[in-house]
Design an enzyme around this catalytic site. Structure first.
Site, PDB file in Angstrom:
ATOM      1  N   ARG A  29       0.644  -1.131   0.086  1.00 36.93           N
ATOM      2  CA  ARG A  29       0.027   0.027  -0.002  1.00 36.93           C
ATOM      3  C   ARG A  29       1.016   1.206   0.008  1.00 36.93           C
ATOM      4  NH1 ARG A  29      -3.037  -3.208   3.464  1.00 36.93           N
ATOM      5  NH2 ARG A  29      -4.821  -3.868   2.873  1.00 36.93           N
TER       6      ARG A  29
ATOM      7  N   ASP B  74      -9.930  -4.633   8.768  1.00 31.90           N
ATOM      8  CA  ASP B  74      -8.924  -5.655   9.509  1.00 31.90           C
ATOM      9  C   ASP B  74      -9.933  -5.976  10.585  1.00 31.90           C
ATOM     10  OD1 ASP B  74      -6.301  -4.819   7.670  1.00 31.90           O
ATOM     11  OD2 ASP B  74      -7.583  -3.078   8.062  1.00 31.90           O
TER      12      ASP B  74
ATOM     13  N   HIS C 226      -3.283   0.180   8.444  1.00 37.50           N
ATOM     14  CA  HIS C 226      -4.001  -0.542   7.809  1.00 37.50           C
ATOM     15  C   HIS C 226      -3.059  -1.023   6.719  1.00 37.50           C
ATOM     16  CE1 HIS C 226      -6.848  -2.309   5.011  1.00 37.50           C
ATOM     17  NE2 HIS C 226      -6.720  -1.529   4.122  1.00 37.50           N
TER      18      HIS C 226
END
Ligand code: ADP
Length: 309
Positions: free
Chosen positions: A85, A145, A172
């Site tokens: 990410r 999550d 995250h």
């Protein structure tokens, strides 16, 4: 309540669909740099409305966001298979500068709900660009999550995920921290619950759940290219907590003054979410390894965010 969504791709449209099905808004407006895509998504979602709750679903330019109480920011470039990410960051930060300017011209007071990845850093980018108070620029963070963690724990214990109270903390992404020490099922620790139902949480079970939560996005991306249903439902959950001033405790990302010695960093902790956005932040019990992992996650996010300032 009017909800805007900028970025009508998979995540933005899934959020719109979930909001429509839950009855989370009286009006949903989709904006995308591809007007044709925004129009098509709005029409498709509108066709679900007769099966759900009354709601106007429209598309258009930024001016259509006028009067929106919340704008979901789901614009950006998609995560490629195997791409972390964080490597998405520079590409998406550029998109955000432009998007936030457009949103704020039309709806300067709107709360921002950030979904684009890497979501924690994008939340900080959005906070700085918008000038809004920190509690009104909320990243979806680890809401998903946390849902995955609860779902897996519930499955192991043979109970509803809704009866599991456990949170994923920090980033995250790869450095996220599963909060085992604070996890409860009913009113008892998950460990005690597991003993009572003869399904002990062995090292192996714990490692399996940890891996399943941590690798979920990568696994889904391998199979279908991207993830959208879970995050769409999570975004709709946050919208509803704001709309109804629910004061729900959700793990979301906001820029936080101090976490494990790290100042001014956006990451997820359990937070009370209501009409004003994030109202309170809670620090869960952490064992020493979780505290160290949360600190490492916070330091990594801080370094990354500093790198793009
Ligand atoms: P995701 O899976 O994260 O939803 P998508 O690629 O499906 O990713 O959706 C991202 C959306 O963001 C695309 O529809 C794209 O057109 C849109 N987008 C990208 N840049 C901008 C921008 N500057 N303004 C508005 N929308 C944008």
């Amino acid at each position: 309540m009017k909800v805007g969504i900028v970025g009508a791709g998979m995540v933005g449209s899934a959020a719109g669909y979930a909001i429509a099905l839950r009855g989370g808004a009286s009006e949903i407006v989709l904006v995308d740099k591809s007007e044709a895509l925004a129009r098509a998504q709005a029409e498709d979602i509108a066709h679900a409305v007769p099966f759900a709750h009354p709601c106007q679903v429209r598309s258009g330019g930024y001016e259509r966001l006028e009067g929106a109480a919340i704008v979901i920011l789901a614009a950006g470039v998609a995560q490629k298979p195997g791409e972390s990410r964080l490597s998405l960051l520079s590409r998406n930060a550029e998109v955000f500068a432009q998007v936030i300017e457009g949103v704020q011209k039309a709806a300067p007071q709107a709360m921002l709900l950030v979904a684009s990845n890497p979501v924690d850093v994008m939340t900080e980018v959005a906070l700085r660009a918008s000038g809004l108070p920190a509690g009104q620029v909320i990243g979806s963070g680890t809401i998903l999550d946390t849902a995955r963690f609860r779902w897996l724990l519930g499955d192991h214990l043979g109970i509803a995920a809704q009866s599991v109270h456990a949170y994923v903390l920090g980033e995250h992404g790869d450095s996220e921290v599963l909060g085992w020490a604070s996890a409860r099922a009913g009113a008892i620790t998950v460990g005690e619950f597991a003993e009572q139902v003869h399904a002990p949480i062995t090292e192996e079970v714990r490692a399996r759940i940890d891996e399943a939560v941590r690798r979920a996005a990568y696994r889904i991306i391998e199979g279908k290219g991207a993830t959208w249903y879970g995050i769409g439902a999570g975004l709709a959950r946050i919208v509803q907590a704001v709309r109804d001033d629910q004061r729900a405790v959700l793990s979301v990302s906001v820029v936080t003054p101090l976490v494990e010695g790290v100042e001014e960093v956006a990451l997820s902790l359990p937070r009370v979410v209501g009409a004003g956005g994030v109202l309170t932040t809670l620090i869960p019990d952490l064992d020493p390894s979780e505290a160290a992992a949360l600190r490492a996650s916070a330091e990594m996010l801080k370094d990354t965010a500093l790198g793009i300032r």
